[in-house]
Write an enzyme that holds these catalytic residues in place. Structure first.
Site, PDB file in Angstrom:
ATOM      1  N   GLU A  41       0.840  -1.196   0.000  1.00  0.00           N
ATOM      2  CA  GLU A  41       0.000   0.000   0.000  1.00  0.00           C
ATOM      3  C   GLU A  41       0.883   1.257   0.000  1.00  0.00           C
ATOM      4  OE1 GLU A  41      -3.559   1.814   2.863  1.00  0.00           O
ATOM      5  OE2 GLU A  41      -2.039   0.476   3.709  1.00  0.00           O
ATOM      6  N   LYS A  72      -9.806   2.564  -2.067  1.00  0.00           N
ATOM      7  CA  LYS A  72     -10.002   1.926  -0.767  1.00  0.00           C
ATOM      8  C   LYS A  72     -11.325   2.358  -0.152  1.00  0.00           C
ATOM      9  CE  LYS A  72      -7.481   1.486   3.643  1.00  0.00           C
ATOM     10  NZ  LYS A  72      -6.283   2.008   4.370  1.00  0.00           N
ATOM     11  N   CYS A  76      -5.473  -2.964   2.584  1.00  0.00           N
ATOM     12  CA  CYS A  76      -5.199  -2.919   4.017  1.00  0.00           C
ATOM     13  C   CYS A  76      -6.434  -3.102   4.904  1.00  0.00           C
ATOM     14  CB  CYS A  76      -4.468  -1.615   4.344  1.00  0.00           C
ATOM     15  SG  CYS A  76      -3.507  -1.677   5.879  1.00  0.00           S
TER      16      CYS A  76
END
Length: 267
Positions: free
Chosen positions: A43, A109, A143
């Site tokens: 990331e 995300k 994540c």
């Protein structure tokens, strides 16, 4: 579906230094040239996980994306990882799926890490991305998304060769060492409950907030067993996923038939 080779690039991202990270990760990625179908970076690999978006954010026609496009063409593989991308007045933690032919897909995300105030500095996405490579359907995520099993639920798809929404879930991360046990546990849980393979790629080293990272990047089969496990140091390693093993497990253990139905409502 054909065999799929995936390279995990576990590096020590330089803090707020995109040129240094381009040089550093470029060297690591080139180690897998000609050996892999898919190369996965952590990331925010050009900046580190930072809320200082004025320093860390790139634009889609900027140096970072241009460099990534050229690198994918050079090594002849898809490259995947996330960048802080500014679009209009909003910054997104954007995962890029960059193909060797220069085309790309993107995923913003969805789940923003409020314990680090990510939700106050970044905009969130609201659509899952599923891409195909070698006949595999792949779900790339970022994540904190790992903690949300409803968002990640794999459902039956009769028309897909593998019979499910996706065959491989992929997570790129900056997941600190103090929380390494949830990282390790949740990756295995997502594989088991979704009857899929999983790849998780984390960083190592210490970032500009003095947070340490233990790596623990991993490739996991659909029963939760690791096919490849990395340590706490810089590593580049490649794993081969066999579709026959995945499909045989789904045939032998069709837990999807007893899954609960639900509707996901965006908030």
């Amino acid at each position: 579906m054909q065999a799929l080779t995936v390279t995990l690039v576990q590096g020590a991202t330089r803090w707020h230094d995109a040129p240094a990270n381009r040089d550093y990760y470029g060297g690591l990625v080139r180690q897998a040239a000609g050996q892999s179908d898919l190369i996965v970076l952590p990331e925010t690999f050009l900046s580190g996980f930072s809320n200082d978006t004025g320093v860390s954010a790139e634009v889609m026609d900027g140096e970072g994306v241009t460099w990534l496009r050229a690198l994918a063409a050079e090594v002849g593989a898809v490259i995947c990882g996330s960048l802080a991308i500014r679009e209009g007045g909003t910054v997104f933690n954007r995962l890029l799926w960059m193909r060797p032919d220069g085309t790309h897909e993107q995923y913003d995300k969805r789940h923003l890490f409020r314990m680090a105030s990510e939700h106050t500095r970044y905009g969130g996405g609201d659509e899952r991305l599923i891409v195909e490579l070698n006949g595999w359907r792949i779900l790339p995520q970022v994540c904190y998304d790992l903690r949300f099993p409803v968002w990640l639920r794999n459902r039956r798809r009769e028309e897909a060769e593998g019979g499910m929404d996706y065959d491989l879930a992929l997570f790129v991360a900056n997941w600190p060492a103090p929380r390494r046990q949830p990282w390790r546990t949740l990756l295995r849980a997502r594989a088991i409950e979704n009857l899929c393979c999983v790849v998780g790629v984390n960083r190592v080293g210490v970032d500009g907030n003095d947070l340490p990272y233990a790596g623990d990047s991993v490739a996991i089969d659909p029963v939760g067993e690791p096919l490849l496990e990395l340590g706490a140091q810089e590593q580049v390693a490649t794993v081969r996923f066999d579709p026959a093993a995945l499909l045989a497990h789904r045939e032998r253990f069709p837990a999807w038939m007893d899954a609960d139905d639900f509707t996901l409502v965006n908030k």
